[in-house]
Design a protein around this motif. Structure first.
Motif, PDB file in Angstrom:
ATOM      1  N   CYS A  37      17.558  10.081 -16.522  1.00 32.66           N
ATOM      2  CA  CYS A  37      18.525   9.892 -15.439  1.00 32.66           C
ATOM      3  C   CYS A  37      18.022   8.754 -14.546  1.00 32.66           C
ATOM      4  N   THR A  38      18.962   8.081 -13.895  1.00 27.42           N
ATOM      5  CA  THR A  38      18.561   7.070 -12.914  1.00 27.42           C
ATOM      6  C   THR A  38      17.679   7.706 -11.834  1.00 27.42           C
ATOM      7  N   SER A  39      17.884   8.987 -11.584  1.00 29.10           N
ATOM      8  CA  SER A  39      17.040   9.674 -10.595  1.00 29.10           C
ATOM      9  C   SER A  39      15.572   9.694 -11.042  1.00 29.10           C
ATOM     10  N   ASP A  40      15.314   9.825 -12.358  1.00 21.56           N
ATOM     11  CA  ASP A  40      13.926   9.737 -12.834  1.00 21.56           C
ATOM     12  C   ASP A  40      13.338   8.369 -12.482  1.00 21.56           C
ATOM     13  N   VAL A  41      14.186   7.356 -12.542  1.00 27.97           N
ATOM     14  CA  VAL A  41      13.735   5.993 -12.220  1.00 27.97           C
ATOM     15  C   VAL A  41      13.389   5.895 -10.728  1.00 27.97           C
ATOM     16  N   HIS A  42      14.270   6.454  -9.877  1.00 27.62           N
ATOM     17  CA  HIS A  42      13.973   6.451  -8.430  1.00 27.62           C
ATOM     18  C   HIS A  42      12.662   7.196  -8.166  1.00 27.62           C
ATOM     19  N   THR A  43      12.503   8.310  -8.876  1.00 28.77           N
ATOM     20  CA  THR A  43      11.326   9.158  -8.639  1.00 28.77           C
ATOM     21  C   THR A  43      10.039   8.439  -9.024  1.00 28.77           C
ATOM     22  N   PRO A 149      24.852  18.769 -17.871  1.00 33.54           N
ATOM     23  CA  PRO A 149      23.935  19.273 -16.835  1.00 33.54           C
ATOM     24  C   PRO A 149      23.904  18.442 -15.561  1.00 33.54           C
ATOM     25  N   ASP A 150      24.101  17.127 -15.657  1.00 29.44           N
ATOM     26  CA  ASP A 150      24.000  16.294 -14.466  1.00 29.44           C
ATOM     27  C   ASP A 150      25.168  15.301 -14.345  1.00 29.44           C
ATOM     28  N   MET A 151      25.414  14.486 -15.364  1.00 28.60           N
ATOM     29  CA  MET A 151      26.416  13.421 -15.217  1.00 28.60           C
ATOM     30  C   MET A 151      27.801  13.978 -14.858  1.00 28.60           C
ATOM     31  N   GLY A 176      28.144   3.321 -13.221  1.00 33.95           N
ATOM     32  CA  GLY A 176      27.177   3.830 -14.194  1.00 33.95           C
ATOM     33  C   GLY A 176      27.713   5.165 -14.694  1.00 33.95           C
ATOM     34  N   PRO A 177      26.901   5.923 -15.440  1.00 35.83           N
ATOM     35  CA  PRO A 177      27.413   7.187 -15.989  1.00 35.83           C
ATOM     36  C   PRO A 177      27.881   8.181 -14.932  1.00 35.83           C
ATOM     37  N   VAL A 178      27.271   8.150 -13.747  1.00 37.23           N
ATOM     38  CA  VAL A 178      27.711   9.066 -12.689  1.00 37.23           C
ATOM     39  C   VAL A 178      29.079   8.616 -12.164  1.00 37.23           C
ATOM     40  N   GLY A 179      29.210   7.309 -11.869  1.00 36.54           N
ATOM     41  CA  GLY A 179      30.491   6.798 -11.381  1.00 36.54           C
ATOM     42  C   GLY A 179      31.589   6.937 -12.431  1.00 36.54           C
ATOM     43  N   ASN A 264      29.608  10.739  -0.963  1.00 39.58           N
ATOM     44  CA  ASN A 264      28.420  10.070  -1.492  1.00 39.58           C
ATOM     45  C   ASN A 264      27.697  10.940  -2.498  1.00 39.58           C
ATOM     46  N   ILE A 265      27.469  10.350  -3.701  1.00 41.85           N
ATOM     47  CA  ILE A 265      26.631  11.043  -4.680  1.00 41.85           C
ATOM     48  C   ILE A 265      25.446  10.166  -5.056  1.00 41.85           C
ATOM     49  N   ASN A 266      25.375   9.012  -4.428  1.00 47.30           N
ATOM     50  CA  ASN A 266      24.274   8.088  -4.689  1.00 47.30           C
ATOM     51  C   ASN A 266      22.973   8.686  -4.173  1.00 47.30           C
ATOM     52  N   TYR A 267      21.904   8.419  -4.862  1.00 48.32           N
ATOM     53  CA  TYR A 267      20.562   8.824  -4.437  1.00 48.32           C
ATOM     54  C   TYR A 267      19.962   7.556  -3.847  1.00 48.32           C
ATOM     55  N   PHE A 268      19.806   7.536  -2.533  1.00 50.86           N
ATOM     56  CA  PHE A 268      19.283   6.328  -1.892  1.00 50.86           C
ATOM     57  C   PHE A 268      17.783   6.276  -2.137  1.00 50.86           C
ATOM     58  N   THR A 296      28.228  14.599   1.471  1.00 53.85           N
ATOM     59  CA  THR A 296      27.176  14.378   0.476  1.00 53.85           C
ATOM     60  C   THR A 296      27.033  15.609  -0.405  1.00 53.85           C
ATOM     61  N   GLY A 297      26.306  15.461  -1.469  1.00 57.67           N
ATOM     62  CA  GLY A 297      26.085  16.624  -2.321  1.00 57.67           C
ATOM     63  C   GLY A 297      25.042  16.356  -3.379  1.00 57.67           C
ATOM     64  N   LEU A 298      24.357  17.431  -3.741  1.00 55.95           N
ATOM     65  CA  LEU A 298      23.453  17.400  -4.889  1.00 55.95           C
ATOM     66  C   LEU A 298      24.187  18.112  -6.023  1.00 55.95           C
ATOM     67  N   CYS A 299      24.010  17.578  -7.209  1.00 56.52           N
ATOM     68  CA  CYS A 299      24.636  18.124  -8.410  1.00 56.52           C
ATOM     69  C   CYS A 299      24.744  19.662  -8.377  1.00 56.52           C
ATOM     70  N   PRO A 300      25.928  20.216  -8.562  1.00 61.02           N
ATOM     71  CA  PRO A 300      26.012  21.678  -8.654  1.00 61.02           C
ATOM     72  C   PRO A 300      25.385  22.191  -9.955  1.00 61.02           C
ATOM     73  N   ASP A 343      15.310  -0.354 -17.039  1.00 59.90           N
ATOM     74  CA  ASP A 343      15.622  -1.784 -17.135  1.00 59.90           C
ATOM     75  C   ASP A 343      17.122  -2.068 -17.188  1.00 59.90           C
ATOM     76  N   LYS A 344      17.913  -1.080 -17.525  1.00 60.45           N
ATOM     77  CA  LYS A 344      19.377  -1.184 -17.567  1.00 60.45           C
ATOM     78  C   LYS A 344      19.898  -2.476 -18.202  1.00 60.45           C
ATOM     79  N   PRO A 345      19.663  -2.661 -19.510  1.00 59.20           N
ATOM     80  CA  PRO A 345      20.293  -3.812 -20.168  1.00 59.20           C
ATOM     81  C   PRO A 345      21.820  -3.716 -20.056  1.00 59.20           C
TER      82      PRO A 345
HETATM   83  P1  NAD Z   1      23.447   3.399 -12.617  1.00 60.40           P
HETATM   84  O1  NAD Z   1      22.373   2.554 -12.041  1.00 60.40           O
HETATM   85  O2  NAD Z   1      23.592   3.454 -14.095  1.00 60.40           O
HETATM   86  O3  NAD Z   1      24.849   2.979 -12.030  1.00 60.40           O
HETATM   87  C1  NAD Z   1      25.022   2.448 -10.755  1.00 60.40           C
HETATM   88  C2  NAD Z   1      25.690   1.117 -10.916  1.00 60.40           C
HETATM   89  O4  NAD Z   1      26.008   0.592  -9.645  1.00 60.40           O
HETATM   90  C3  NAD Z   1      24.822   0.084 -11.614  1.00 60.40           C
HETATM   91  O5  NAD Z   1      25.485  -0.395 -12.747  1.00 60.40           O
HETATM   92  C4  NAD Z   1      24.643  -0.998 -10.551  1.00 60.40           C
HETATM   93  O6  NAD Z   1      24.570  -2.270 -11.114  1.00 60.40           O
HETATM   94  C5  NAD Z   1      25.901  -0.811  -9.736  1.00 60.40           C
HETATM   95  N1  NAD Z   1      25.886  -1.401  -8.401  1.00 60.40           N
HETATM   96  C6  NAD Z   1      24.857  -1.958  -7.725  1.00 60.40           C
HETATM   97  N2  NAD Z   1      25.279  -2.439  -6.538  1.00 60.40           N
HETATM   98  C7  NAD Z   1      26.597  -2.168  -6.479  1.00 60.40           C
HETATM   99  C8  NAD Z   1      27.591  -2.439  -5.515  1.00 60.40           C
HETATM  100  N3  NAD Z   1      27.299  -3.050  -4.380  1.00 60.40           N
HETATM  101  N4  NAD Z   1      28.848  -2.022  -5.761  1.00 60.40           N
HETATM  102  C9  NAD Z   1      29.157  -1.368  -6.905  1.00 60.40           C
HETATM  103  N5  NAD Z   1      28.244  -1.114  -7.872  1.00 60.40           N
HETATM  104  C10 NAD Z   1      26.995  -1.507  -7.651  1.00 60.40           C
HETATM  105  O7  NAD Z   1      23.218   4.858 -12.023  1.00 60.40           O
HETATM  106  P2  NAD Z   1      23.821   6.262 -12.439  1.00 60.40           P
HETATM  107  O8  NAD Z   1      22.952   6.853 -13.489  1.00 60.40           O
HETATM  108  O9  NAD Z   1      25.264   6.143 -12.686  1.00 60.40           O
HETATM  109  O10 NAD Z   1      23.540   7.056 -11.096  1.00 60.40           O
HETATM  110  C11 NAD Z   1      24.155   6.644  -9.887  1.00 60.40           C
HETATM  111  C12 NAD Z   1      23.398   7.203  -8.705  1.00 60.40           C
HETATM  112  O11 NAD Z   1      23.580   8.622  -8.646  1.00 60.40           O
HETATM  113  C13 NAD Z   1      21.884   6.990  -8.781  1.00 60.40           C
HETATM  114  O12 NAD Z   1      21.402   6.671  -7.496  1.00 60.40           O
HETATM  115  C14 NAD Z   1      21.373   8.344  -9.210  1.00 60.40           C
HETATM  116  O13 NAD Z   1      20.038   8.553  -8.851  1.00 60.40           O
HETATM  117  C15 NAD Z   1      22.313   9.230  -8.441  1.00 60.40           C
HETATM  118  N6  NAD Z   1      22.409  10.611  -8.884  1.00 60.40           N
HETATM  119  C16 NAD Z   1      22.661  11.519  -7.927  1.00 60.40           C
HETATM  120  C17 NAD Z   1      22.815  12.839  -8.267  1.00 60.40           C
HETATM  121  C18 NAD Z   1      23.178  13.845  -7.236  1.00 60.40           C
HETATM  122  O14 NAD Z   1      22.949  15.035  -7.477  1.00 60.40           O
HETATM  123  N7  NAD Z   1      23.753  13.471  -6.106  1.00 60.40           N
HETATM  124  C19 NAD Z   1      22.685  13.227  -9.606  1.00 60.40           C
HETATM  125  C20 NAD Z   1      22.450  12.242 -10.573  1.00 60.40           C
HETATM  126  C21 NAD Z   1      22.318  10.939 -10.211  1.00 60.40           C
END
Ligand code: NAD
Ligand code: ZN
Length: 357
Positions: A37-43, A149-151, A176-179, A264-268, A296-300, A343-345
């Motif tokens: 998960c991207t969260s593993d990357v943040h961590t 489980p998460d996405m 990304g997969p969450v969006g 907001n579901i983004n993890y800052f 805001t919210g954390l994954c249910p 690295d997100k290719p």
């Molecule tokens: P991701 O990095 O694959 O997708 C996010 C996308 O946003 C990337 O493609 C990035 O290039 C793009 N982006 C960057 N700046 C932007 C901007 N200004 N406008 C629009 N897009 C922009 O990540 P993901 O795996 O889809 O996860 C998204 C976020 O959700 C991460 O921060 C992740 O940690 C978080 N997350 C939160 C929870 C939760 O419980 N709330 C659970 C899982 C993941």
């Protein structure tokens, strides 16, 4: 047993640990499919939740039950299960107040790869098996199931918290997969026009499949200006923030109509050296009075949530396997998969690693 761990901030590696022990109401699971998960990357690479030493990573898995405690009634060894990323203590005060993801404190329901070993091991431990596991229906392929489980849970929560009504205009910032899952969730909730904000062609294709009607390229101009232009200055009825850096809430507030939810579901995650303050725009927020609520919210987590998400997939409402862009076979590919997530290719949505049962 072997596991892929965070050794310390900025460093991962394979480690050996004892197989986890099973308490009376718990289960031990052998993973069948796991996803980073991207969260593993943040961590790991941003130190977003602070230092961790030799903690096995990962919180997205489906697996096979290896062992259950004597009090577990509904699961037995050999069952194939969906394991939610969030495994609350259902008897906690927070759960009883209606916020199970925060049992034991803010984000406390997030145990795997936060304060106990995660699912990137040959075996992993699940607390309260009867409440935190769900049977995996045979009809759902593993690479789709591992998105539940998460996405799907998080992405759909983004749409649920945005309080979308039939015909709403919605903007999803970050695809990304969450969006992407939020776009699918917004469509399921009945949105009319859905803006997906992103740039990568492969993701845009899936965003459209999941329900985006308009794509905004945030690299080709200011997001809020583009969305305000497209809506003739009105903005949108709901915003879901699923990507971007600390200043993404400025765009979100600028495009939200008065009364709109900014979900907001983004993890800052950017923490190190980048301060602890997230800016919001004074005028965009109506000087604090425009009834633009940031929710805001954390994954249910939990069993019922996973069972409901499985219904979405079984009945063809959404196909999460489209997000499994890189599928590997065998545990040894896990490190490569996690580094891809870091690295997100261009063509990466979500790597998945399938394992022998
Ligand atoms: P991701 O990095 O694959 O997708 C996010 C996308 O946003 C990337 O493609 C990035 O290039 C793009 N982006 C960057 N700046 C932007 C901007 N200004 N406008 C629009 N897009 C922009 O990540 P993901 O795996 O889809 O996860 C998204 C976020 O959700 C991460 O921060 C992740 O940690 C978080 N997350 C939160 C929870 C939760 O419980 N709330 C659970 C899982 C993941
Ligand atoms: Zn996650």
């Amino acid at each position: 047993m072997k596991g892929l761990a965070m050794l310390k901030i900025g460093e991962i590696g394979w480690i050996e640990k004892d197989k986890p022990k099973c308490g009376p109401s718990d289960a031990i699971i052998k993973p069948l499919a796991i996803a980073p998960c991207t969260s593993d990357v943040h961590t790991v690479w941003e130190g977003a939740i602070g230092q961790r030493h030799n903690m096995i990573l990962g919180h997205e898995a489906v697996g096979i039950v290896n062992e259950v405690g004597r009090e577990v009634k509904d699961f037995k060894p050999g069952d194939r299960v969906i394991v939610p990323a969030i495994t609350p203590d259902w008897g906690s005060e927070a759960a009883q107040r209606g916020f199970p993801s925060h049992s034991g404190g803010a984000l406390g329901g997030w145990k795997f790869s936060n304060f106990k070993d995660g699912v990137f091991g040959e075996y992993f431990h699940v607390n309260l098996a009867d409440s935190n596991l769900a049977l995996l229906p045979d009809k759902i392929p593993l690479e789709a199931a591992v998105m539940l489980p998460d996405m799907l849970s998080t992405g759909f929560m983004g749409a649920e918290n945005a309080k979308i009504e039939i015909g709403f205009s919605v903007a999803v910032l970050g695809i990304g997969p969450v969006g992407l899952s939020s776009i699918a969730g917004a469509k399921l909730k009945g949105a009319g026009r859905i803006f997906g904000v992103g740039t990568r062609p492969k993701l845009i294709k899936i965003a459209k499949k999941y329900g985006a009607t308009d794509i905004i390229n945030y690299k080709k101009g200011n997001t809020s200006e583009q969305i305000m232009d497209a809506t003739e200055g009105e903005g949108v009825d709901a915003v879901i923030v699923a990507g971007g850096g600390p200043d993404i809430l400025i765009d979100a507030l600028n495009i939200a109509k008065p009364g709109a939810k900014i979900s907001n579901i983004n993890y800052f995650g950017r923490g190190i050296g980048e301060g602890d303050i997230i800016p919001i725009s004074r005028s965009g927020w109506g000087f604090g009075m425009a009834q633009k609520d940031i929710v805001t919210g954390l994954c249910p987590g939990g069993r019922l949530r996973m069972e409901r998400l499985a219904q979405i997939v079984i009945h063809g409402r959404m196909d999460p396997s489209l997000m499994a862009s890189h599928v590997f076979k065998g545990f040894d590919h896990l490190e490569k998969a996690l580094l891809l997530m870091k690295d997100k290719p261009q063509d990466l949505i979500k790597p998945v690693v399938l394992l022998d049962g």
